[in-house]
Design a protein around this motif. Structure first.
Motif, PDB file in Angstrom:
ATOM      1  N   ILE A  27      -3.924   9.719   0.367  1.00 47.20           N
ATOM      2  CA  ILE A  27      -4.092   8.741  -0.702  1.00 47.20           C
ATOM      3  C   ILE A  27      -3.724   7.345  -0.218  1.00 47.20           C
ATOM      4  O   ILE A  27      -4.423   6.356  -0.503  1.00 47.20           O
ATOM      5  CB  ILE A  27      -3.251   9.141  -1.929  1.00 47.20           C
ATOM      6  CG1 ILE A  27      -3.883  10.370  -2.601  1.00 47.20           C
ATOM      7  CG2 ILE A  27      -3.122   7.987  -2.920  1.00 47.20           C
ATOM      8  CD1 ILE A  27      -3.096  10.912  -3.761  1.00 47.20           C
ATOM      9  N   LEU A  28      -2.641   7.247   0.532  1.00 49.39           N
ATOM     10  CA  LEU A  28      -2.180   5.935   1.004  1.00 49.39           C
ATOM     11  C   LEU A  28      -3.186   5.319   1.972  1.00 49.39           C
ATOM     12  O   LEU A  28      -3.528   4.135   1.868  1.00 49.39           O
ATOM     13  CB  LEU A  28      -0.818   6.096   1.673  1.00 49.39           C
ATOM     14  CG  LEU A  28       0.073   4.862   1.757  1.00 49.39           C
ATOM     15  CD1 LEU A  28       0.427   4.360   0.378  1.00 49.39           C
ATOM     16  CD2 LEU A  28       1.338   5.194   2.538  1.00 49.39           C
ATOM     17  N   GLU A  29      -3.679   6.134   2.915  1.00 51.49           N
ATOM     18  CA  GLU A  29      -4.626   5.614   3.909  1.00 51.49           C
ATOM     19  C   GLU A  29      -5.885   5.067   3.243  1.00 51.49           C
ATOM     20  O   GLU A  29      -6.452   4.059   3.681  1.00 51.49           O
ATOM     21  CB  GLU A  29      -5.014   6.720   4.890  1.00 51.49           C
ATOM     22  CG  GLU A  29      -5.954   6.227   5.993  1.00 51.49           C
ATOM     23  CD  GLU A  29      -6.870   7.306   6.539  1.00 51.49           C
ATOM     24  OE1 GLU A  29      -7.425   7.087   7.621  1.00 51.49           O
ATOM     25  OE2 GLU A  29      -7.041   8.360   5.895  1.00 51.49           O
ATOM     26  N   ASN A  30      -6.319   5.716   2.181  1.00 48.52           N
ATOM     27  CA  ASN A  30      -7.597   5.348   1.575  1.00 48.52           C
ATOM     28  C   ASN A  30      -7.465   4.403   0.390  1.00 48.52           C
ATOM     29  O   ASN A  30      -8.454   4.110  -0.273  1.00 48.52           O
ATOM     30  CB  ASN A  30      -8.333   6.623   1.171  1.00 48.52           C
ATOM     31  CG  ASN A  30      -8.725   7.447   2.368  1.00 48.52           C
ATOM     32  OD1 ASN A  30      -9.476   6.998   3.218  1.00 48.52           O
ATOM     33  ND2 ASN A  30      -8.173   8.644   2.472  1.00 48.52           N
ATOM     34  N   SER A  31      -6.260   3.910   0.152  1.00 51.18           N
ATOM     35  CA  SER A  31      -6.074   2.941  -0.936  1.00 51.18           C
ATOM     36  C   SER A  31      -5.559   1.595  -0.443  1.00 51.18           C
ATOM     37  O   SER A  31      -5.948   0.543  -0.968  1.00 51.18           O
ATOM     38  CB  SER A  31      -5.113   3.493  -1.988  1.00 51.18           C
ATOM     39  OG  SER A  31      -3.852   3.803  -1.417  1.00 51.18           O
ATOM     40  N   TYR A  32      -4.715   1.584   0.591  1.00 48.17           N
ATOM     41  CA  TYR A  32      -4.044   0.333   0.955  1.00 48.17           C
ATOM     42  C   TYR A  32      -5.021  -0.740   1.398  1.00 48.17           C
ATOM     43  O   TYR A  32      -4.811  -1.938   1.158  1.00 48.17           O
ATOM     44  CB  TYR A  32      -2.986   0.571   2.038  1.00 48.17           C
ATOM     45  CG  TYR A  32      -3.481   0.489   3.460  1.00 48.17           C
ATOM     46  CD1 TYR A  32      -3.451  -0.720   4.171  1.00 48.17           C
ATOM     47  CD2 TYR A  32      -3.989   1.618   4.114  1.00 48.17           C
ATOM     48  CE1 TYR A  32      -3.914  -0.797   5.480  1.00 48.17           C
ATOM     49  CE2 TYR A  32      -4.452   1.541   5.413  1.00 48.17           C
ATOM     50  CZ  TYR A  32      -4.412   0.330   6.091  1.00 48.17           C
ATOM     51  OH  TYR A  32      -4.869   0.250   7.374  1.00 48.17           O
ATOM     52  N   ASP A  88      -1.299  -3.529  10.141  1.00 48.17           N
ATOM     53  CA  ASP A  88      -2.600  -3.916   9.593  1.00 48.17           C
ATOM     54  C   ASP A  88      -2.464  -4.931   8.456  1.00 48.17           C
ATOM     55  O   ASP A  88      -3.214  -4.892   7.481  1.00 48.17           O
ATOM     56  CB  ASP A  88      -3.354  -2.675   9.110  1.00 48.17           C
ATOM     57  CG  ASP A  88      -4.849  -2.918   8.957  1.00 48.17           C
ATOM     58  OD1 ASP A  88      -5.364  -3.858   9.597  1.00 48.17           O
ATOM     59  OD2 ASP A  88      -5.501  -2.181   8.188  1.00 48.17           O
ATOM     60  N   GLY A  89      -1.473  -5.802   8.567  1.00 52.20           N
ATOM     61  CA  GLY A  89      -1.297  -6.856   7.576  1.00 52.20           C
ATOM     62  C   GLY A  89      -0.567  -6.432   6.316  1.00 52.20           C
ATOM     63  O   GLY A  89      -0.437  -7.231   5.375  1.00 52.20           O
ATOM     64  N   HIS A  90      -0.072  -5.202   6.268  1.00 54.96           N
ATOM     65  CA  HIS A  90       0.580  -4.670   5.074  1.00 54.96           C
ATOM     66  C   HIS A  90       1.996  -4.192   5.393  1.00 54.96           C
ATOM     67  O   HIS A  90       2.289  -3.783   6.527  1.00 54.96           O
ATOM     68  CB  HIS A  90      -0.220  -3.494   4.499  1.00 54.96           C
ATOM     69  CG  HIS A  90      -1.546  -3.877   3.936  1.00 54.96           C
ATOM     70  ND1 HIS A  90      -1.834  -3.799   2.598  1.00 54.96           N
ATOM     71  CD2 HIS A  90      -2.671  -4.361   4.528  1.00 54.96           C
ATOM     72  CE1 HIS A  90      -3.078  -4.197   2.387  1.00 54.96           C
ATOM     73  NE2 HIS A  90      -3.611  -4.544   3.551  1.00 54.96           N
ATOM     74  N   TYR A  91       2.853  -4.211   4.373  1.00 50.54           N
ATOM     75  CA  TYR A  91       4.216  -3.704   4.490  1.00 50.54           C
ATOM     76  C   TYR A  91       4.315  -2.343   3.800  1.00 50.54           C
ATOM     77  O   TYR A  91       3.829  -2.171   2.675  1.00 50.54           O
ATOM     78  CB  TYR A  91       5.216  -4.663   3.827  1.00 50.54           C
ATOM     79  CG  TYR A  91       5.323  -6.012   4.497  1.00 50.54           C
ATOM     80  CD1 TYR A  91       6.219  -6.233   5.541  1.00 50.54           C
ATOM     81  CD2 TYR A  91       4.534  -7.084   4.072  1.00 50.54           C
ATOM     82  CE1 TYR A  91       6.328  -7.477   6.156  1.00 50.54           C
ATOM     83  CE2 TYR A  91       4.630  -8.331   4.672  1.00 50.54           C
ATOM     84  CZ  TYR A  91       5.531  -8.519   5.712  1.00 50.54           C
ATOM     85  OH  TYR A  91       5.631  -9.754   6.309  1.00 50.54           O
ATOM     86  N   PHE A  92       4.970  -1.393   4.460  1.00 54.34           N
ATOM     87  CA  PHE A  92       5.197  -0.071   3.885  1.00 54.34           C
ATOM     88  C   PHE A  92       6.693   0.211   3.925  1.00 54.34           C
ATOM     89  O   PHE A  92       7.325   0.117   4.987  1.00 54.34           O
ATOM     90  CB  PHE A  92       4.443   0.999   4.666  1.00 54.34           C
ATOM     91  CG  PHE A  92       2.948   0.840   4.614  1.00 54.34           C
ATOM     92  CD1 PHE A  92       2.199   1.486   3.645  1.00 54.34           C
ATOM     93  CD2 PHE A  92       2.300   0.023   5.529  1.00 54.34           C
ATOM     94  CE1 PHE A  92       0.825   1.324   3.586  1.00 54.34           C
ATOM     95  CE2 PHE A  92       0.921  -0.146   5.479  1.00 54.34           C
ATOM     96  CZ  PHE A  92       0.187   0.505   4.499  1.00 54.34           C
ATOM     97  N   PRO A 152      -5.016  -6.997  -0.719  1.00 57.70           N
ATOM     98  CA  PRO A 152      -4.979  -8.130   0.226  1.00 57.70           C
ATOM     99  C   PRO A 152      -3.846  -7.998   1.231  1.00 57.70           C
ATOM    100  O   PRO A 152      -2.841  -7.317   0.976  1.00 57.70           O
ATOM    101  CB  PRO A 152      -4.780  -9.336  -0.698  1.00 57.70           C
ATOM    102  CG  PRO A 152      -4.165  -8.789  -1.938  1.00 57.70           C
ATOM    103  CD  PRO A 152      -4.727  -7.413  -2.109  1.00 57.70           C
ATOM    104  N   ASP A 153      -4.018  -8.665   2.374  1.00 53.70           N
ATOM    105  CA  ASP A 153      -2.948  -8.707   3.356  1.00 53.70           C
ATOM    106  C   ASP A 153      -1.668  -9.235   2.717  1.00 53.70           C
ATOM    107  O   ASP A 153      -1.711 -10.103   1.841  1.00 53.70           O
ATOM    108  CB  ASP A 153      -3.332  -9.607   4.533  1.00 53.70           C
ATOM    109  CG  ASP A 153      -4.345  -8.955   5.451  1.00 53.70           C
ATOM    110  OD1 ASP A 153      -4.679  -7.778   5.225  1.00 53.70           O
ATOM    111  OD2 ASP A 153      -4.815  -9.626   6.397  1.00 53.70           O
ATOM    112  N   GLY A 154      -0.548  -8.715   3.168  1.00 52.33           N
ATOM    113  CA  GLY A 154       0.738  -9.120   2.619  1.00 52.33           C
ATOM    114  C   GLY A 154       1.220  -8.236   1.490  1.00 52.33           C
ATOM    115  O   GLY A 154       2.359  -8.387   1.021  1.00 52.33           O
ATOM    116  N   THR A 155       0.373  -7.288   1.043  1.00 53.54           N
ATOM    117  CA  THR A 155       0.791  -6.374  -0.016  1.00 53.54           C
ATOM    118  C   THR A 155       1.933  -5.489   0.472  1.00 53.54           C
ATOM    119  O   THR A 155       1.988  -5.095   1.639  1.00 53.54           O
ATOM    120  CB  THR A 155      -0.394  -5.500  -0.472  1.00 53.54           C
ATOM    121  OG1 THR A 155      -1.409  -6.338  -1.027  1.00 53.54           O
ATOM    122  CG2 THR A 155       0.036  -4.486  -1.523  1.00 53.54           C
TER     123      THR A 155
END
Length: 276
Positions: free
Chosen positions: A51-56, A85-89, A60-63
């Motif tokens: 789910i995470l791979e196909n939603s993030y 990839d521009g996102h924080y987890f 936008p970048d920075g989410t």
């Protein structure tokens, strides 16, 4: 202000999701919060990863993505923050972002070490929310933790190839709201071994010799309706995430059933593709 997403296995019966949002709003009254899902099967890392791979990527970048599945800290399940990839987890080191980091190298990974942490039974609220709000204010990962290089892989997710490249063995990783059964066989993986050959997909007693690209591809609109395939017929497709999926056309779990119930398939069941 950055968007903060929530992905958990908390469900919606209890107060947990509301408490997360309330805690964020106390810190950031102008926060933008998006629920990705709170119905992950309890502690199901593979389902959450899918789910995470196909939603993030839709954000936008920075989410900032808070992942509340199997989040209790232990010496083997550290709290981490990852920038990739521009996102924080913000998650536990349980492999849940393994599908993302297996394809894209993270720019930064830290083990979370915030001062005076609450050591209670709700670390997603007490730790992850604090880190998310820090990042949303423009804070850096260096402030919340130290560099970490022991990012855990997602074990058992990849399908295997046997019989000298003539057979792919995959497994069920997700069952959606329609009862459609998603496997871990990606289109790219399938095509890499197919090499133009015919094939037969097997799942228990079901045999399928064609994988479609849309659900309605099963219907031949050039013949009269009484002779067409349609509602209630089984099919395989490459779904919107490009994984092989088994479905019943126009299924409904609450009435006629779906692929999971009608084909007798459940999480981790085997699905094979034999090349001919």
């Amino acid at each position: 202000m950055a968007i903060i997403t929530l992905t958990t296995d908390f469900g919606l019966k209890d107060y947990f999701v509301g408490t997360l949002k309330g805690t964020i709003y106390k810190e950031l009254p102008d926060a933008k919060i998006v629920d990705i899902s709170h119905n992950i099967s309890p502690f199901n890392i593979q389902e959450c990863a899918y789910i995470l791979e196909n939603s993030y990527k839709s954000f936008p970048d920075g989410t900032i993505h808070i992942v509340g599945v199997d989040a209790e800290p232990t010496p083997e399940n550290q709290h981490i923050a990852v920038f990739v990839d521009g996102h924080y987890f913000i998650t536990a080191n349980n492999g849940v972002i393994g599908l993302i980091t297996s394809e894209i190298k993270p720019e930064k990974v830290v083990e979370i070490k915030i001062p005076n942490p609450d050591h209670g039974s709700f670390p997603v609220r007490d730790v992850f929310v604090k880190v998310a709000c820090h990042i949303a204010r423009g804070g850096t990962l260096e402030v919340v933790g130290k560099d970490f290089d022991e990012l855990r892989d997602l074990r058992g997710f990849s399908p295997s190839v046997t019989d000298n490249g003539n057979k792919i063995s995959g497994s069920v990783i997700y069952i959606d709201n329609y009862g459609n059964v998603v496997t871990n066989i990606h289109k790219n993986f399938f095509e890499a071994y197919r090499k133009g050959r015919s094939y037969e997909l097997s799942a228990r007693t079901t045999k399928i010799k064609q994988i479609h690209h849309t659900y309605s591809d099963i219907i031949n609109f050039d013949i009269e309706k009484s002779k067409r395939k349609g509602a209630g017929d089984v099919l395989a497709i490459f779904n919107s995430a490009n994984y092989v999926e088994l479905a019943i056309y126009k299924s409904d779990l609450n009435t006629v059933g779906g692929a999971s119930t009608l084909l007798g398939l459940d999480y981790r069941d085997t699905v094979t593709i034999n090349f001919i």
